[in-house]
Design a protein around this motif. Structure first.
Motif, PDB file in Angstrom:
ATOM      1  N   TYR A 160     -16.559  -9.363   1.077  1.00 38.42           N
ATOM      2  CA  TYR A 160     -17.144  -9.423   2.420  1.00 38.42           C
ATOM      3  C   TYR A 160     -16.118  -9.948   3.419  1.00 38.42           C
ATOM      4  CZ  TYR A 160     -21.972  -8.675   0.763  1.00 38.42           C
ATOM      5  OH  TYR A 160     -23.117  -8.148   0.231  1.00 38.42           O
ATOM      6  N   GLU A 161     -15.327 -10.896   2.984  1.00 36.50           N
ATOM      7  CA  GLU A 161     -14.332 -11.525   3.861  1.00 36.50           C
ATOM      8  C   GLU A 161     -13.005 -10.773   3.888  1.00 36.50           C
ATOM      9  OE1 GLU A 161     -15.313 -14.132   5.731  1.00 36.50           O
ATOM     10  OE2 GLU A 161     -17.270 -13.968   4.744  1.00 36.50           O
ATOM     11  N   ASN A 162     -12.803  -9.848   2.954  1.00 40.42           N
ATOM     12  CA  ASN A 162     -11.510  -9.155   2.828  1.00 40.42           C
ATOM     13  C   ASN A 162     -11.701  -7.667   2.576  1.00 40.42           C
ATOM     14  OD1 ASN A 162      -9.447 -11.499   2.694  1.00 40.42           O
ATOM     15  ND2 ASN A 162     -11.099 -12.122   1.329  1.00 40.42           N
ATOM     16  N   GLU A 163     -12.631  -7.071   3.279  1.00 42.08           N
ATOM     17  CA  GLU A 163     -12.919  -5.657   3.058  1.00 42.08           C
ATOM     18  C   GLU A 163     -11.674  -4.815   3.311  1.00 42.08           C
ATOM     19  OE1 GLU A 163     -16.577  -2.601   3.727  1.00 42.08           O
ATOM     20  OE2 GLU A 163     -16.418  -4.317   5.059  1.00 42.08           O
ATOM     21  N   GLY A 164     -11.442  -3.835   2.440  1.00 39.51           N
ATOM     22  CA  GLY A 164     -10.278  -2.971   2.550  1.00 39.51           C
ATOM     23  C   GLY A 164      -9.103  -3.430   1.699  1.00 39.51           C
ATOM     24  N   ILE A 165      -9.259  -4.562   1.045  1.00 34.65           N
ATOM     25  CA  ILE A 165      -8.210  -5.094   0.176  1.00 34.65           C
ATOM     26  C   ILE A 165      -8.099  -4.208  -1.066  1.00 34.65           C
ATOM     27  CG2 ILE A 165      -9.746  -6.630  -1.134  1.00 34.65           C
ATOM     28  CD1 ILE A 165      -7.570  -8.783  -0.986  1.00 34.65           C
ATOM     29  N   ASN A 166      -6.919  -4.187  -1.692  1.00 33.53           N
ATOM     30  CA  ASN A 166      -6.824  -3.439  -2.941  1.00 33.53           C
ATOM     31  C   ASN A 166      -7.109  -4.383  -4.117  1.00 33.53           C
ATOM     32  OD1 ASN A 166      -4.361  -4.654  -3.927  1.00 33.53           O
ATOM     33  ND2 ASN A 166      -3.205  -3.277  -2.629  1.00 33.53           N
ATOM     34  N   GLN A 167      -7.364  -3.781  -5.253  1.00 32.48           N
ATOM     35  CA  GLN A 167      -7.786  -4.526  -6.426  1.00 32.48           C
ATOM     36  C   GLN A 167      -6.736  -5.531  -6.887  1.00 32.48           C
ATOM     37  OE1 GLN A 167     -10.320  -2.078  -8.910  1.00 32.48           O
ATOM     38  NE2 GLN A 167      -9.204  -2.835 -10.672  1.00 32.48           N
ATOM     39  N   GLU A 168      -5.471  -5.144  -6.825  1.00 33.07           N
ATOM     40  CA  GLU A 168      -4.399  -6.038  -7.266  1.00 33.07           C
ATOM     41  C   GLU A 168      -4.314  -7.278  -6.384  1.00 33.07           C
ATOM     42  OE1 GLU A 168       0.415  -6.007  -7.943  1.00 33.07           O
ATOM     43  OE2 GLU A 168      -0.690  -4.115  -8.102  1.00 33.07           O
ATOM     44  N   ARG A 169      -4.399  -7.060  -5.092  1.00 31.65           N
ATOM     45  CA  ARG A 169      -4.339  -8.201  -4.164  1.00 31.65           C
ATOM     46  C   ARG A 169      -5.554  -9.118  -4.346  1.00 31.65           C
ATOM     47  NH1 ARG A 169      -2.465 -10.991  -0.127  1.00 31.65           N
ATOM     48  NH2 ARG A 169      -3.378 -11.037   1.936  1.00 31.65           N
ATOM     49  N   LEU A 170      -6.713  -8.524  -4.591  1.00 29.23           N
ATOM     50  CA  LEU A 170      -7.918  -9.318  -4.839  1.00 29.23           C
ATOM     51  C   LEU A 170      -7.735 -10.182  -6.086  1.00 29.23           C
ATOM     52  CD1 LEU A 170     -10.832  -9.972  -3.985  1.00 29.23           C
ATOM     53  CD2 LEU A 170     -11.569  -8.040  -5.395  1.00 29.23           C
ATOM     54  N   SER A 171      -7.177  -9.611  -7.143  1.00 22.49           N
ATOM     55  CA  SER A 171      -6.893 -10.374  -8.366  1.00 22.49           C
ATOM     56  C   SER A 171      -5.988 -11.559  -8.068  1.00 22.49           C
ATOM     57  CB  SER A 171      -6.200  -9.493  -9.413  1.00 22.49           C
ATOM     58  OG  SER A 171      -7.085  -8.619 -10.002  1.00 22.49           O
ATOM     59  N   THR A 172      -4.934 -11.296  -7.320  1.00 21.36           N
ATOM     60  CA  THR A 172      -3.977 -12.345  -6.972  1.00 21.36           C
ATOM     61  C   THR A 172      -4.638 -13.432  -6.137  1.00 21.36           C
ATOM     62  OG1 THR A 172      -2.164 -10.754  -7.042  1.00 21.36           O
ATOM     63  CG2 THR A 172      -1.764 -12.799  -5.836  1.00 21.36           C
ATOM     64  N   MET A 173      -5.408 -13.025  -5.156  1.00 22.97           N
ATOM     65  CA  MET A 173      -6.070 -13.973  -4.261  1.00 22.97           C
ATOM     66  C   MET A 173      -7.005 -14.916  -5.025  1.00 22.97           C
ATOM     67  SD  MET A 173      -8.363 -13.060  -0.936  1.00 22.97           S
ATOM     68  CE  MET A 173      -9.863 -12.692  -1.813  1.00 22.97           C
ATOM     69  N   LEU A 174      -7.720 -14.358  -6.015  1.00 24.91           N
ATOM     70  CA  LEU A 174      -8.686 -15.147  -6.775  1.00 24.91           C
ATOM     71  C   LEU A 174      -8.107 -15.759  -8.049  1.00 24.91           C
ATOM     72  CD1 LEU A 174     -11.802 -12.824  -6.414  1.00 24.91           C
ATOM     73  CD2 LEU A 174     -11.286 -14.933  -5.160  1.00 24.91           C
ATOM     74  N   LEU A 175      -6.818 -15.515  -8.291  1.00 26.89           N
ATOM     75  CA  LEU A 175      -6.151 -15.975  -9.514  1.00 26.89           C
ATOM     76  C   LEU A 175      -6.882 -15.467 -10.751  1.00 26.89           C
ATOM     77  CD1 LEU A 175      -5.287 -19.671  -8.572  1.00 26.89           C
ATOM     78  CD2 LEU A 175      -3.793 -17.681  -8.476  1.00 26.89           C
ATOM     79  N   MET A 176      -7.246 -14.194 -10.706  1.00 29.09           N
ATOM     80  CA  MET A 176      -8.000 -13.583 -11.796  1.00 29.09           C
ATOM     81  C   MET A 176      -7.128 -12.596 -12.556  1.00 29.09           C
ATOM     82  SD  MET A 176     -11.000 -14.892 -11.780  1.00 29.09           S
ATOM     83  CE  MET A 176     -11.653 -13.802 -13.004  1.00 29.09           C
ATOM     84  N   ASP A 177      -7.395 -12.492 -13.837  1.00 32.50           N
ATOM     85  CA  ASP A 177      -6.744 -11.501 -14.679  1.00 32.50           C
ATOM     86  C   ASP A 177      -7.116 -10.114 -14.165  1.00 32.50           C
ATOM     87  OD1 ASP A 177      -7.249  -9.711 -17.350  1.00 32.50           O
ATOM     88  OD2 ASP A 177      -5.501 -11.023 -17.549  1.00 32.50           O
ATOM     89  N   LYS A 178      -6.133  -9.218 -14.143  1.00 29.59           N
ATOM     90  CA  LYS A 178      -6.365  -7.869 -13.612  1.00 29.59           C
ATOM     91  C   LYS A 178      -7.435  -7.116 -14.398  1.00 29.59           C
ATOM     92  CE  LYS A 178      -1.766  -7.365 -11.671  1.00 29.59           C
ATOM     93  NZ  LYS A 178      -0.500  -6.638 -11.720  1.00 29.59           N
ATOM     94  N   SER A 179      -7.517  -7.342 -15.693  1.00 28.39           N
ATOM     95  CA  SER A 179      -8.522  -6.633 -16.488  1.00 28.39           C
ATOM     96  C   SER A 179      -9.933  -7.113 -16.156  1.00 28.39           C
ATOM     97  CB  SER A 179      -8.237  -6.776 -17.983  1.00 28.39           C
ATOM     98  OG  SER A 179      -8.363  -8.116 -18.392  1.00 28.39           O
TER      99      SER A 179
END
Length: 149
Positions: free
Chosen positions: A42-61
């Motif tokens: 909601y706060e980052n609409e249009g972001i790509n999946q890789e950047r979202l992973s990085t932002m949340l410190l989440m594993d890509k899988s």
């Protein structure tokens, strides 16, 4: 402050938030991780999946699995990036937009509950300090921290 004793409170807050989200969002068919991802989208609409992973410190899988589930449930749409045709950006679907206020309301209900009896000034102070701590945690060099102990 007794950090050896008080550190457990972070775990309690985390586990209870997890439990609350699973109960509160069950009617929307959203689990904890799906909720975390959609709120950030909601706060980052249009972001790509890789950047979202990085932002949340989440594993890509885990990110891929969770986003796939949100797409399947109709909350998120993937669109090919206009500047890089290999990449796909993430957008909130009409269904996701329809539930936005309800989702934020459920989250605000939890915060209101856990901060009940604490004045607004103190709430803002605590949230600001938690933001600072989270930013430091995001940038932590674990090897250096361990070698300094």
């Amino acid at each position: 402050m007794n950090i050896r004793h008080d550190a457990r409170f972070f775990g309690i807050l985390n586990r209870q938030l997890h439990n609350y989200i699973n109960v509160a969002f069950k009617a929307l068919d959203l689990d904890y991780w799906e909720c975390i991802f959609i709120v950030n989208l909601y706060e980052n609409e249009g972001i790509n999946q890789e950047r979202l992973s990085t932002m949340l410190l989440m594993d890509k899988s885990i990110t891929a699995k969770t986003i796939n589930s949100l797409v399947k449930k109709g909350f998120v749409i993937r669109k090919v990036c206009e500047t890089d045709k290999r990449a796909k950006n993430l957008y909130i679907s009409d269904k996701g937009k329809e539930y936005k206020e309800h989702i934020f309301s459920l989250i605000e209900n939890w915060f209101d509950y856990i901060s009940g009896g604490i004045d607004k000034e103190t709430q803002e102070f605590v949230l600001n300090k938690l933001r600072i701590m989270a930013e430091k945690a995001r940038d932590a060099d674990f090897a250096e921290l361990v070698s300094n102990s």
